[in-house]
Write an enzyme that holds these catalytic residues in place. Sequence first.
Site, PDB file in Angstrom:
ATOM      1  N   CYS A  52      32.018  43.081  34.986  1.00 39.25           N
ATOM      2  CA  CYS A  52      33.097  42.553  35.819  1.00 39.25           C
ATOM      3  C   CYS A  52      33.359  41.060  35.664  1.00 39.25           C
ATOM      4  O   CYS A  52      34.499  40.600  35.860  1.00 39.25           O
ATOM      5  CB  CYS A  52      32.807  42.826  37.297  1.00 39.25           C
ATOM      6  SG  CYS A  52      32.211  44.493  37.655  1.00 39.25           S
ATOM      7  N   CYS A  55      36.436  39.290  33.643  1.00 42.57           N
ATOM      8  CA  CYS A  55      37.805  39.238  34.177  1.00 42.57           C
ATOM      9  C   CYS A  55      37.882  38.534  35.529  1.00 42.57           C
ATOM     10  O   CYS A  55      38.866  37.860  35.827  1.00 42.57           O
ATOM     11  CB  CYS A  55      38.375  40.651  34.310  1.00 42.57           C
ATOM     12  SG  CYS A  55      38.786  41.424  32.733  1.00 42.57           S
ATOM     13  N   HIS A  56      36.862  38.723  36.355  1.00 44.72           N
ATOM     14  CA  HIS A  56      36.935  38.222  37.728  1.00 44.72           C
ATOM     15  C   HIS A  56      36.195  36.902  37.945  1.00 44.72           C
ATOM     16  O   HIS A  56      36.355  36.278  38.994  1.00 44.72           O
ATOM     17  CB  HIS A  56      36.384  39.273  38.693  1.00 44.72           C
ATOM     18  CG  HIS A  56      37.152  40.561  38.675  1.00 44.72           C
ATOM     19  ND1 HIS A  56      38.385  40.710  39.272  1.00 44.72           N
ATOM     20  CD2 HIS A  56      36.874  41.756  38.099  1.00 44.72           C
ATOM     21  CE1 HIS A  56      38.826  41.942  39.091  1.00 44.72           C
ATOM     22  NE2 HIS A  56      37.932  42.601  38.364  1.00 44.72           N
ATOM     23  N   MET A  93      42.787  47.273  35.156  1.00 43.25           N
ATOM     24  CA  MET A  93      41.485  47.500  35.761  1.00 43.25           C
ATOM     25  C   MET A  93      40.923  48.820  35.242  1.00 43.25           C
ATOM     26  O   MET A  93      41.540  49.877  35.408  1.00 43.25           O
ATOM     27  CB  MET A  93      41.628  47.555  37.285  1.00 43.25           C
ATOM     28  CG  MET A  93      40.378  48.026  38.015  1.00 43.25           C
ATOM     29  SD  MET A  93      39.054  46.808  37.997  1.00 43.25           S
ATOM     30  CE  MET A  93      37.853  47.657  39.045  1.00 43.25           C
ATOM     31  N   HIS A 332      43.790  32.535  27.943  1.00 42.93           N
ATOM     32  CA  HIS A 332      42.840  33.578  27.563  1.00 42.93           C
ATOM     33  C   HIS A 332      42.667  33.642  26.050  1.00 42.93           C
ATOM     34  O   HIS A 332      41.782  33.007  25.505  1.00 42.93           O
ATOM     35  CB  HIS A 332      43.296  34.925  28.110  1.00 42.93           C
ATOM     36  CG  HIS A 332      42.298  36.015  27.911  1.00 42.93           C
ATOM     37  ND1 HIS A 332      41.043  35.983  28.489  1.00 42.93           N
ATOM     38  CD2 HIS A 332      42.357  37.178  27.206  1.00 42.93           C
ATOM     39  CE1 HIS A 332      40.367  37.070  28.140  1.00 42.93           C
ATOM     40  NE2 HIS A 332      41.137  37.805  27.353  1.00 42.93           N
ATOM     41  N   HIS A 374      48.077  40.061  26.829  1.00 44.59           N
ATOM     42  CA  HIS A 374      46.728  40.160  26.254  1.00 44.59           C
ATOM     43  C   HIS A 374      46.872  40.468  24.765  1.00 44.59           C
ATOM     44  O   HIS A 374      46.796  41.625  24.338  1.00 44.59           O
ATOM     45  CB  HIS A 374      45.920  41.239  26.959  1.00 44.59           C
ATOM     46  CG  HIS A 374      44.439  41.133  26.709  1.00 44.59           C
ATOM     47  ND1 HIS A 374      43.870  41.446  25.491  1.00 44.59           N
ATOM     48  CD2 HIS A 374      43.415  40.728  27.514  1.00 44.59           C
ATOM     49  CE1 HIS A 374      42.559  41.256  25.570  1.00 44.59           C
ATOM     50  NE2 HIS A 374      42.259  40.822  26.784  1.00 44.59           N
TER      51      HIS A 374
END
Length: 548
Positions: A52, A55-56, A93, A332, A374
Site C-alpha cells: 500500500c 500509492c498512499h 485501487m 510520478h 500513469h
Amino acid sequence: MLKSFLALSVLTLSLTPAWAQSEPMHRDADPRAPKMTEAEFDKARQIYFERCAGCHGVLRKGATGKALTPDKTIPNGTDYLKVFIQYGSPAGMPNWGTSGDLSEAEVDLMARYVQQTPPMPPEFGLPEMKASWKVLVPPEKRPTRQMNKWNLENVFSVTLRDAGEVALVDGDSKKIINIVKTGYAVHISRLSASGRYLYIVGRDAKLNLVDLWMEKPDTVAELRIGLEARSVETSKFKGFEDRYAVAGSYWPPQFVIMKGDTLEPLKIVSTRGVTVDTQEYHPEPRVAAIVASHFRPEFVVNVKETGKTLMVDYSDVDNLRITEIPAARFLHDGGFDSTHRYFLVAANQSHKVAVIDTKEDKRVALVDVGQVPHPGRGANFVHPKFGPVWATSHLGDENISLIGTDPVKHSQYAWKQVLQLKGQGGGSLFIKTHPKSTNLWVDTALNPDPALSQSVAVFDIGNLDKGYEVLPIAAWANVGEGPKRIVQPEYNRAGDEVWFSVWNTKNLKSALVVVDDKTRKLKTVIADERLVTPTGKFNVYNTQHDIY
C-alpha cells in the site's frame, strides 16, 4: 534498519479485553481507532509496506492513491473500508481480496490498521548506507571484455516481484540466463550508458549492481539507500558515461549520488520542502522518476508531493548545483519525447503532464489530460495529422491522451492534448510502442474486471479511429487459476516482438507471453517455474537508449 522500523515498539494496555484472549494490545493515540493487538498491528504494518505505501505514502498522506489518515478513514468505518479493499475500484485501487492477494482476515486487518495513527519510521543517512554497502567483486577483478556469448542487447531484466528476484532472460532463445537475488518487489531496472551495468532498485530501497560482462551475469555491488524506494538512473552525458549513479527514496525523502561502478554513496540530498502550489511544508516529498539528460551532465529528479522537478548537475558532485523547476503535484513517472530533449512527467493527482525542456532547463507546459495519468515511460509515434506525439494511459479512466511534441514543424499542436482515444477501461499501468512498429499497446492490469485485467488493447497507429483490438493474453498463457493480471508490454531489440507479464499470485503459476508485433498472434509462452510473480520487464538496448 528496515527490521528496526517494522519492529518499532508500541504501547500496550495494562488490562486486556477478553476478546483478545490476553494478547498485548496496541494503544493508539486516537481513542476512536478500532482495537488491534500488537501482533496484528505489526503484521498489518508489514502488509501496508509491501502493498500500500507506494500509492498512499509511508505517512498515509496520499499521492497516486487517496490519503488514509485517521481523520478520513475513521469516519468511513471498518465495514466500508473492507469493501473497498476487497473489491478495489476502476480508478486503479487493486481488488486485493477478490484477487486472492489478501485473505478475508487480512482484509479485515487492513481495514482496522488504516484507522490507526501512522507510525513514524526512522531516518536513514550516510552511516546507515555505508553499513549496508557491499562490493562483492571489485572493479579491478571484473572482466575487461564480455566473457559470455549472450546477445546482451536483447536480454530482458524481468522483475519477480514477490520472490525478491530478477530474472535475466535471453530474448533470442527465451531461456533464463540467471536469477539474481535482489530487494523486495523490484520497481525498475536501468542500464548504464555503455550497456555493461544493470542497476536494480527494490521497493525496500536495496540496490543491486549487475555486471553483464561476467560469464554468468550477477551482482557485483549492493547498497541500501533507505526504507522504501522506486528510482535509479546512471550518468549518460558524454564524458560521464558509467561514472555516477543516482537513486531516490520514498523514505526518507531524499536522493543519493553514488559511484557508478561500486555504488559507494557520495552525496545525499533531502527533498523535504514546500509544495509548488500552496507553498506549504511537506514532510514526505518522495522521489519518483529519475532520468539522465542527454543534453547536459544532469539528472532529472522528480519530487512527488512538492511537485518539483530538480535538474541536478553532477559535473561537480562536491559542489552540487540544483535548478528547481515548478511542475505540479503529484509527480510520478514519465519519459522523453522522440528527440530526447523534452521530458514529459505525469502529475497524476493533478491530472496533468508537465513538459520539461532538458536543454534549456525550464518548464514549457502543463498539459491537462485524463484522470490519474500513469504512462510508465509513455509511447512516442508520428500521428498523420498532429505529427510526433507522446501518449499516456490512465489509472482513473479509459482514455489514452496524445500530446503533440514537435514545436518546430507542428507548433500549433505542440504541448497540447491533441486527441483522446477510448481504451478498455481504467487501471492502466503501461502504454508502449516502438519506432519500427505500427501498434500501440495498452494494459489494464489494475482494473477490477478480470476480462480487462487479463487482456490488452492494441491500436493501429495508422488508423486510430478504428478503435482497439483485444488480445486474450491470460488465456494464451494457459497457466490455470488466479488473478493473472497482464502488465507492461515491452519490445525486444528488433522491435518485432512484444513481451507481456502474466502476473499471478505467489503460490500460483505465472508466465511471460511473447506476441508477434506484426501479426498480433501468440509467438511463445515462457512458463519456467522460476518466474514467480513477474511484473516489469526491461530490454537492455531499449532501456539503455530510452527507446519507447
